[in-house]
Motif scaffolding. Sequence first.
Motif, mmCIF file in Angstrom:
data_model
loop_
_atom_site.group_PDB
_atom_site.id
_atom_site.type_symbol
_atom_site.label_atom_id
_atom_site.label_comp_id
_atom_site.label_asym_id
_atom_site.label_seq_id
_atom_site.Cartn_x
_atom_site.Cartn_y
_atom_site.Cartn_z
ATOM 1 N N LEU A 1 100.351 -10.959 -8.914
ATOM 2 C CA LEU A 1 100.276 -10.462 -10.161
ATOM 3 C C LEU A 1 101.304 -11.458 -10.688
ATOM 4 C CD1 LEU A 1 98.628 -8.068 -12.425
ATOM 5 C CD2 LEU A 1 101.251 -8.210 -12.573
ATOM 6 N N ALA A 2 101.902 -11.822 -10.148
ATOM 7 C CA ALA A 2 102.820 -13.555 -10.699
ATOM 8 C C ALA A 2 101.825 -14.758 -11.082
ATOM 9 C CB ALA A 2 103.741 -13.603 -10.768
ATOM 10 N N SER B 1 89.930 -11.987 -3.278
ATOM 11 C CA SER B 1 90.796 -10.891 -3.414
ATOM 12 C C SER B 1 91.360 -11.362 -5.085
ATOM 13 C CB SER B 1 91.332 -10.598 -2.302
ATOM 14 O OG SER B 1 92.141 -9.500 -3.488
ATOM 15 N N LEU B 2 90.811 -10.110 -5.759
ATOM 16 C CA LEU B 2 92.293 -10.250 -6.971
ATOM 17 C C LEU B 2 92.660 -9.927 -6.949
ATOM 18 C CD1 LEU B 2 89.701 -12.843 -9.675
ATOM 19 C CD2 LEU B 2 91.903 -13.791 -7.924
ATOM 20 N N VAL C 1 93.437 -15.074 -14.032
ATOM 21 C CA VAL C 1 92.433 -14.437 -13.866
ATOM 22 C C VAL C 1 91.846 -15.210 -15.679
ATOM 23 C CG1 VAL C 1 91.695 -12.420 -14.980
ATOM 24 C CG2 VAL C 1 92.033 -12.976 -12.677
ATOM 25 N N GLN C 2 93.389 -15.300 -16.589
ATOM 26 C CA GLN C 2 93.653 -14.858 -17.992
ATOM 27 C C GLN C 2 92.736 -16.617 -18.276
ATOM 28 O OE1 GLN C 2 96.658 -15.816 -20.263
ATOM 29 N NE2 GLN C 2 96.090 -14.977 -21.970
ATOM 30 N N ASN C 3 93.462 -17.565 -16.911
ATOM 31 C CA ASN C 3 92.519 -18.888 -17.265
ATOM 32 C C ASN C 3 91.045 -18.915 -17.313
ATOM 33 O OD1 ASN C 3 96.102 -20.357 -16.535
ATOM 34 N ND2 ASN C 3 95.143 -19.253 -18.525
ATOM 35 N N ILE C 4 90.337 -18.381 -16.437
ATOM 36 C CA ILE C 4 89.137 -18.181 -15.586
ATOM 37 C C ILE C 4 88.458 -17.971 -16.839
ATOM 38 C CG2 ILE C 4 87.935 -17.214 -14.244
ATOM 39 C CD1 ILE C 4 89.889 -17.625 -12.031
ATOM 40 N N MET C 5 89.031 -16.696 -17.388
ATOM 41 C CA MET C 5 87.999 -15.756 -18.326
ATOM 42 C C MET C 5 87.820 -17.207 -19.580
ATOM 43 S SD MET C 5 87.027 -13.219 -17.056
ATOM 44 C CE MET C 5 86.648 -12.474 -15.657
ATOM 45 N N LYS D 1 97.200 -23.566 -16.678
ATOM 46 C CA LYS D 1 97.767 -23.990 -15.603
ATOM 47 C C LYS D 1 96.771 -24.460 -14.700
ATOM 48 C CE LYS D 1 101.149 -20.641 -16.252
ATOM 49 N NZ LYS D 1 102.513 -19.154 -15.619
ATOM 50 N N PHE D 2 95.152 -24.258 -15.271
ATOM 51 C CA PHE D 2 94.628 -25.173 -13.459
ATOM 52 C C PHE D 2 95.153 -26.480 -13.840
ATOM 53 C CE2 PHE D 2 92.511 -20.794 -13.334
ATOM 54 C CZ PHE D 2 92.261 -21.428 -12.317
#
Length: 467
Positions: free
Chosen positions: A298-299, A289-290, A305-309, A399-400
């Motif tokens: 949200l934090a 779940s996102l 999600v930004q990093n994933i995209m 951050k990954f």
Amino acid sequence: MNSGFKIVRRSPEWTGTWGKQMKSVCFKTLKNNQKLNHFPGTFQIGRKDRLWKNLYNLMTKFGKKEFGFIPRTYVLPQDNKALRAAWEKSSGKARWIIKPPASARGSGIKVIHKRTQIPKKVPLIVQKYISNPYLINGSKFDLRLYVLVTSFNPLRIYLYDNGLVRFASVKYSDDMNTLADRYMHLTNYSINKFSTQYTQNEDAEACQGHKWTVKTLWSYLEGSVNVDALWESLTELVIKTMIGGESPISQLTWANLPSKYCSYELFGVDVLLDENLKPWLLEVNISPSLHSASPLDLAVKGPMVQNIMNIAGYHIPNKLTASQQAETLQKLGLEASADLCYDSRLYVMGLSPEEKNKHNHFIHLDDRDVYLESILSDLTPDDVRHLIQYEDELTQIGKFEKIFPTPDTHYYQQFFDTPRYYNMLFDAWETKYHKDRSAGVQLLESLCRQKIHLDISNIESRKSLVS
């Protein structure tokens, strides 16, 4: 939308979708320039029965010391006889947890201690219950780790530096009479949010309520626990879990994906710590779940999600006119000869005869020192394509944390069911360039200026390939 994309409901012209897993053969319907947030076959680790089967096979081969991080599991009805023997051996004193093999969000899960409590003639997972959990403020908890895999062959794994800590809303007791209390023994948020004792935590940095961030947990444990060693053991668990499904997922990916561009996947890996701080794998979610129902969620999930995209690397569709492309290039300050749009040559699945011979040569080498010395000496167009995709990803990880490949992950190559040429290639690349990536990038740039990465002449059918 913030990146300039537009959401469409029904259109054959979509470039990417985020949705549920689908049957492997359905991936064949994708166009080369369409990207999905799943790989074919990830049910091999997403289903609890398949996850156990794959890790148990590795445990049988390499021992509990390497793969004994998943509780002993019985898949019913086929394991009924073995479960009965284990039950009798424990003299009825053991606790067990039963789960549907393909459920999520705590559906159908309960803790039991009597065989009569097991439903008859229903597919089930019966798993040894970890009855000595590590407790904080008297409550048990689990960790939700977020793991991004951009490729299974070669294996490329990224672990997010934050995650969620989900607490049971009732303080823990090992009394048999408490086993029916789901709010005590289960940590699923979707269950505990209905408890009258559940407390929401709105602050991502606070050690309060029944949901924390992983970073907050590390701050809480600092000084009393070796957090770095714990993170290292979690990283090892994640890598070995992904290796558990690597072989069948690679095969299904090879058989069903039209292009290497089409897939990536975010996994939610759930882990429980026992009183000795040993991590135990509970399950792997292939559609974590996102939803961000609180500032804490949200934090964690927003930046992720930004990093994933960014890591996924969506290309501009090859739909721009010459004038539109020229105008865009000018705005970006790029050379007029540059190509902005998706180029299928970068993700071709086949190999030339020369590349196939190189693969066959290296996968039969037993000596790591030999391939470290020579595998990079004459990079093929296919090698270059893989390496530039990899280096592009590394510029976007945010951050990954890259946990595979690294200069030290060659240790894990023994656990693959067959030698993987690409893993050898990446091992050699990491060993040579991990201290100075710019030198490797300069090499790739020089090869790309020669258009070597776009050479797909003499590509053979992928059906004929060995590796």
